[in-house]
Design a protein around this motif. Structure first.
Motif, PDB file in Angstrom:
ATOM      1  N   ARG A  16       3.065   9.003   3.508  1.00 23.66           N
ATOM      2  CA  ARG A  16       2.841   8.917   2.055  1.00 23.66           C
ATOM      3  C   ARG A  16       3.722   7.834   1.431  1.00 23.66           C
ATOM      4  O   ARG A  16       3.255   7.028   0.615  1.00 23.66           O
ATOM      5  CB  ARG A  16       3.151  10.255   1.378  1.00 23.66           C
ATOM      6  CG  ARG A  16       2.197  11.377   1.665  1.00 23.66           C
ATOM      7  CD  ARG A  16       2.392  12.542   0.698  1.00 23.66           C
ATOM      8  NE  ARG A  16       3.746  13.076   0.723  1.00 23.66           N
ATOM      9  CZ  ARG A  16       4.142  14.060   1.527  1.00 23.66           C
ATOM     10  NH1 ARG A  16       3.282  14.589   2.389  1.00 23.66           N
ATOM     11  NH2 ARG A  16       5.383  14.517   1.480  1.00 23.66           N
ATOM     12  N   ILE A  17       4.989   7.832   1.821  1.00 19.72           N
ATOM     13  CA  ILE A  17       5.937   6.875   1.256  1.00 19.72           C
ATOM     14  C   ILE A  17       5.553   5.445   1.616  1.00 19.72           C
ATOM     15  O   ILE A  17       5.525   4.556   0.757  1.00 19.72           O
ATOM     16  CB  ILE A  17       7.365   7.175   1.767  1.00 19.72           C
ATOM     17  CG1 ILE A  17       7.839   8.531   1.235  1.00 19.72           C
ATOM     18  CG2 ILE A  17       8.337   6.075   1.340  1.00 19.72           C
ATOM     19  CD1 ILE A  17       9.131   9.035   1.878  1.00 19.72           C
ATOM     20  N   VAL A  18       5.233   5.222   2.877  1.00 21.73           N
ATOM     21  CA  VAL A  18       4.905   3.873   3.340  1.00 21.73           C
ATOM     22  C   VAL A  18       3.609   3.373   2.714  1.00 21.73           C
ATOM     23  O   VAL A  18       3.476   2.187   2.382  1.00 21.73           O
ATOM     24  CB  VAL A  18       4.843   3.845   4.886  1.00 21.73           C
ATOM     25  CG1 VAL A  18       4.285   2.523   5.385  1.00 21.73           C
ATOM     26  CG2 VAL A  18       6.232   4.076   5.468  1.00 21.73           C
ATOM     27  N   GLN A  19       2.651   4.265   2.531  1.00 23.56           N
ATOM     28  CA  GLN A  19       1.414   3.868   1.857  1.00 23.56           C
ATOM     29  C   GLN A  19       1.696   3.418   0.432  1.00 23.56           C
ATOM     30  O   GLN A  19       1.128   2.431  -0.058  1.00 23.56           O
ATOM     31  CB  GLN A  19       0.408   5.038   1.855  1.00 23.56           C
ATOM     32  CG  GLN A  19      -0.221   5.340   3.196  1.00 23.56           C
ATOM     33  CD  GLN A  19      -1.209   4.277   3.639  1.00 23.56           C
ATOM     34  OE1 GLN A  19      -1.586   3.388   2.877  1.00 23.56           O
ATOM     35  NE2 GLN A  19      -1.646   4.356   4.888  1.00 23.56           N
ATOM     36  N   ARG A  20       2.590   4.134  -0.273  1.00 25.39           N
ATOM     37  CA  ARG A  20       2.981   3.721  -1.626  1.00 25.39           C
ATOM     38  C   ARG A  20       3.694   2.367  -1.588  1.00 25.39           C
ATOM     39  O   ARG A  20       3.472   1.510  -2.447  1.00 25.39           O
ATOM     40  CB  ARG A  20       3.904   4.769  -2.260  1.00 25.39           C
ATOM     41  CG  ARG A  20       3.241   6.080  -2.644  1.00 25.39           C
ATOM     42  CD  ARG A  20       2.334   5.921  -3.864  1.00 25.39           C
ATOM     43  NE  ARG A  20       3.029   5.601  -5.083  1.00 25.39           N
ATOM     44  CZ  ARG A  20       3.310   6.486  -6.052  1.00 25.39           C
ATOM     45  NH1 ARG A  20       2.961   7.763  -5.895  1.00 25.39           N
ATOM     46  NH2 ARG A  20       3.908   6.106  -7.164  1.00 25.39           N
ATOM     47  N   MET A  21       4.535   2.173  -0.584  1.00 24.47           N
ATOM     48  CA  MET A  21       5.251   0.903  -0.454  1.00 24.47           C
ATOM     49  C   MET A  21       4.296  -0.259  -0.201  1.00 24.47           C
ATOM     50  O   MET A  21       4.496  -1.365  -0.707  1.00 24.47           O
ATOM     51  CB  MET A  21       6.276   0.998   0.677  1.00 24.47           C
ATOM     52  CG  MET A  21       7.452   1.910   0.371  1.00 24.47           C
ATOM     53  SD  MET A  21       8.550   2.170   1.800  1.00 24.47           S
ATOM     54  CE  MET A  21       9.266   0.550   1.983  1.00 24.47           C
TER      55      MET A  21
END
Length: 285
Positions: free
Chosen positions: A122-127
């Motif tokens: 989730r975090i990497v997709q947002r990044m």
């Protein structure tokens, strides 16, 4: 077991006890010590060392040297290294190096075992969709993030990072709904980081906390929290320096960079190679 006999010291003379104590303290040095060198170091004689080896059930120093080092290496790798005081004033250079290596290995093992890969995804997709990435950290945490910033620039990702904490609120105020905000703090209570998070929360901005303290302000104020399981004190009065936390934070940021890079591997590989070529070309002009 040679190590066991050295620790029990059954039927040892005072001189033999002194030799055993030296061996247990300087075991890594024995690998490269001649019998004469060991005799000098223990204030004994080569003949005393030879008799000592026979008392341990070995027919000579050379055989003792090989078997003892093998056992000592395994013995030294047992147990837990204190993250606050990973070495002592009596340790040799090799003992210090091995203890730090062990601490680093254990730190990374714990960090990986605590990963929630759905969360990281989730975090990497947002990044990957972010207009920019702000890093809120001070001291050691900010130093770790510098390398992360450099890596991210290699494939065009803007990371805002400062060594001056007075700029952190400014980064918080410029964050948009598409910005990823990383708050990195061991204690999770650094005043400048917490104040910046308050601004981000007030403006409903997305933030990710990386901390070793689950009930801290950073952990409570971020939408996503990556916890680091490290038994290292936050105060420099209670430790030699920062070793484990530095390794954990560095590893997490390396993973985040790698995960992000992997999302579009071919494109990112092409871009990093092109950037490297242009940099090389400009230096040659």
């Amino acid at each position: 077991m040679i190590i066991e006999k050295l620790m029990k010291q059954a039927d040892f003379t005072d001189v033999e006890k002194s030799i055993a104590a030296y061996l247990m303290k300087n075991g890594f040095d024995v690998k490269n010590m001649s019998i004469q060198s060991l005799a000098r170091a223990t204030f004994s004689s080569p003949s005393t060392i030879t008799r000592f080896c026979r008392k341990l059930g070995l027919d000579g120093y050379k055989k003792f040297q090989i078997l003892f080092y093998s056992e000592y290496e395994a013995f030294a790798n047992q147990g837990v290294v204190d993250a606050n005081y990973p070495f002592s004033g009596n340790d040799s250079f090799e003992q210090i190096a091995r203890k730090l290596a062990k601490l680093n290995k254990e730190t990374i093992r714990k960090t990986v075992s605590g990963f929630d890969y759905n969360q990281l995804h989730r975090i990497v997709q947002r990044m990957s969709r972010a207009d920019m990435i702000n890093v809120f950290s001070v001291g050691t945490s900010a130093t770790v993030a510098l390398e992360f910033q450099q890596k991210m620039l290699r494939f065009g990702k803007i990371v805002n990072l400062t060594m001056s904490s007075c700029f952190l609120p400014g980064y918080a105020l410029t964050a948009t709904e598409h910005t990823v905000n990383l708050a990195i703090s061991q204690s999770g209570e650094n005043r400048d980081v917490v104040e910046s998070l308050k601004l981000l929360k007030k403006n409903k901005r997305y933030s990710v906390g990386i901390t070793a303290t689950p009930d801290s302000s950073v952990a409570k104020m971020c939408q996503e929290v990556i916890l680091v399981d490290i038994q290292e004190q936050g105060s420099y009065e209670e430790k030699i320096d920062t070793f484990a936390v530095y390794s954990a934070f560095h590893f997490i940021l390396d993973c985040m960079f790698s995960f992000l890079y992997q999302l579009d591997y071919e494109s990112n590989e092409k871009e990093t190679k092109e950037k490297a070529y242009f940099i090389k070309e400009s230096k040659e002009q």
